[in-house]
Design a protein around this motif. Structure first.
Motif, mmCIF file in Angstrom:
data_model
loop_
_atom_site.group_PDB
_atom_site.id
_atom_site.type_symbol
_atom_site.label_atom_id
_atom_site.label_comp_id
_atom_site.label_asym_id
_atom_site.label_seq_id
_atom_site.Cartn_x
_atom_site.Cartn_y
_atom_site.Cartn_z
ATOM 1 N N LYS A 234 -0.791 -0.247 2.736
ATOM 2 C CA LYS A 234 0.098 0.848 2.353
ATOM 3 C C LYS A 234 0.431 0.913 0.868
ATOM 4 O O LYS A 234 0.808 1.977 0.371
ATOM 5 N N SER A 235 0.322 -0.171 0.167
ATOM 6 C CA SER A 235 0.774 -0.228 -1.228
ATOM 7 C C SER A 235 -0.039 0.684 -2.137
ATOM 8 O O SER A 235 -1.251 0.857 -1.953
ATOM 9 N N GLY A 236 0.652 1.242 -3.134
ATOM 10 C CA GLY A 236 -0.035 1.927 -4.209
ATOM 11 C C GLY A 236 -0.507 0.917 -5.230
ATOM 12 O O GLY A 236 -0.586 -0.281 -4.962
ATOM 13 N N HIS A 237 -0.786 1.401 -6.430
ATOM 14 C CA HIS A 237 -1.377 0.522 -7.444
ATOM 15 C C HIS A 237 -0.442 -0.600 -7.883
ATOM 16 O O HIS A 237 -0.869 -1.746 -8.013
ATOM 17 N N VAL A 238 0.822 -0.279 -8.105
ATOM 18 C CA VAL A 238 1.769 -1.304 -8.567
ATOM 19 C C VAL A 238 2.266 -2.063 -7.342
ATOM 20 O O VAL A 238 3.389 -1.886 -6.862
ATOM 21 N N MET A 239 1.427 -2.920 -6.824
ATOM 22 C CA MET A 239 1.677 -3.597 -5.557
ATOM 23 C C MET A 239 2.917 -4.491 -5.591
ATOM 24 O O MET A 239 3.535 -4.747 -4.563
ATOM 25 N N THR A 240 3.257 -4.974 -6.761
ATOM 26 C CA THR A 240 4.399 -5.882 -6.914
ATOM 27 C C THR A 240 5.739 -5.173 -6.812
ATOM 28 O O THR A 240 6.783 -5.822 -6.736
ATOM 29 N N ASN A 241 5.720 -3.854 -6.810
ATOM 30 C CA ASN A 241 6.964 -3.083 -6.776
ATOM 31 C C ASN A 241 6.811 -1.867 -5.874
ATOM 32 O O ASN A 241 7.267 -0.772 -6.195
ATOM 33 N N ASP A 242 6.165 -2.087 -4.739
ATOM 34 C CA ASP A 242 5.897 -0.988 -3.825
ATOM 35 C C ASP A 242 6.332 -1.368 -2.408
ATOM 36 O O ASP A 242 7.017 -2.369 -2.197
ATOM 37 N N ILE A 243 5.886 -0.608 -1.448
ATOM 38 C CA ILE A 243 6.386 -0.699 -0.079
ATOM 39 C C ILE A 243 6.110 -2.060 0.564
ATOM 40 O O ILE A 243 6.830 -2.488 1.476
ATOM 41 N N GLU A 244 5.076 -2.767 0.112
ATOM 42 C CA GLU A 244 4.734 -4.075 0.676
ATOM 43 C C GLU A 244 5.010 -5.218 -0.289
ATOM 44 O O GLU A 244 4.411 -6.294 -0.174
ATOM 45 N N LYS A 245 5.939 -5.016 -1.207
ATOM 46 C CA LYS A 245 6.193 -6.043 -2.226
ATOM 47 C C LYS A 245 6.666 -7.358 -1.615
ATOM 48 O O LYS A 245 6.368 -8.436 -2.152
ATOM 49 N N GLU A 246 7.379 -7.291 -0.473
ATOM 50 C CA GLU A 246 7.822 -8.525 0.173
ATOM 51 C C GLU A 246 6.625 -9.345 0.639
ATOM 52 O O GLU A 246 6.599 -10.575 0.476
#
Length: 258
Positions: A234-246
């Motif tokens: 599900k994550s967009g490009h900025v994976m560290t600050n997106d929906i799956e960051k946890e």
């Protein structure tokens, strides 16, 4: 470009400040943000890694988080020198230093690893390949164009500093700086075989900037004996600050802890 001509009132915004979190172990992690990004992009992951005991350093890359004028004066050499200096500083204090980077930060991670061979590294949406074919034209375009407005409207921010950064960085494409990014891409590809660190490669199927094949390219071209790919949905490009960051943070903790 002449740094002496920068405006005297230039400064890094509050949200762009580097992050340093002291840990409880003798291990440290260098986290590297991406192209036109800021340390805030890595803040959630940084705090989670710190809670797991690691000292975490997230430097602000030169030309980022200040102004477009400053950005245009920075080069790939400035960005690489910053992460090398930070790595060397951490290495002078901690027994083990690991490295992880997002997008262009992933390229810098790979290049740094080809020089210093840290025990473990991680790339997050590492931009060894990108979807925008125009990146190959930036050496020519940069001669004629400094910036090009993006066609799609940019996200609006309630935070005035983020809105400022959006207008300064994220509302445009930057051919001269794209040329610098392209140079890093070529350097990283050329030196992949020199990367022997244990490597975790994180990618997302929903990333519109870096295709999934980039992760597999890294996987098949490094010399690391231990290598692992994890693909998110599900994550967009900025994976560290997106929906799956946890989940991203959890996988990084597991990788650097084990």
């Amino acid at each position: 470009m002449n740094l002496l001509t920068l405006p005297e009132n230039i400064k890094a915004t509050t949200v762009s400040q580097p992050i340093f979190l002291k840990g409880t172990s003798e291990e440290a992690i260098l986290l590297i943000h991406g192209f036109t990004g800021i340390p805030l992009d890595m803040a959630y992951v940084a705090h989670q890694l710190n809670a797991a005991g690691f000292t975490v350093s997230v430097p602000r890359l030169p030309g980022h988080g200040t102004s477009s004028e400053d950005f245009l004066r920075s080069t790939w050499r400035d960005w690489l020198r910053k992460v090398i200096d930070t790595y060397l500083d951490l290495s002078g204090i901690y027994k083990k230093v690991y490295v992880a980077g997002l997008s262009m930060g992933g390229l810098l991670t790979l290049i740094l690893a080809s020089i210093f061979h840290p025990p473990k590294i991680a790339t997050i949406a590492g931009a060894i390949i990108i979807n925008d074919w125009r990146i190959k034209l930036t050496p020519i375009l940069s001669v004629f164009l400094k910036q090009l407005p993006k066609k799609q409207p940019q996200q609006k921010y309630d935070n005035p500093e983020l809105e400022y950064l959006s207008k300064e960085y994220w509302s445009y494409n930057w051919p001269p700086q794209g040329k610098q990014l392209y140079k890093l891409m070529k350097i990283a590809r050329k030196n992949l075989k020199k990367v022997s660190s244990d490597i975790l490669i994180l990618a997302s199927e929903n990333d519109k900037t870096v295709p999934l094949k980039a992760a597999h390219y890294i996987y098949h071209n490094v010399s690391s004996e231990k290598r692992k790919i994890i693909v998110f949905k599900k994550s967009g490009h900025v994976m560290t600050n997106d929906i799956e960051k946890e989940k991203v943070a959890l996988e990084l903790i597991k990788w650097f802890k084990n």
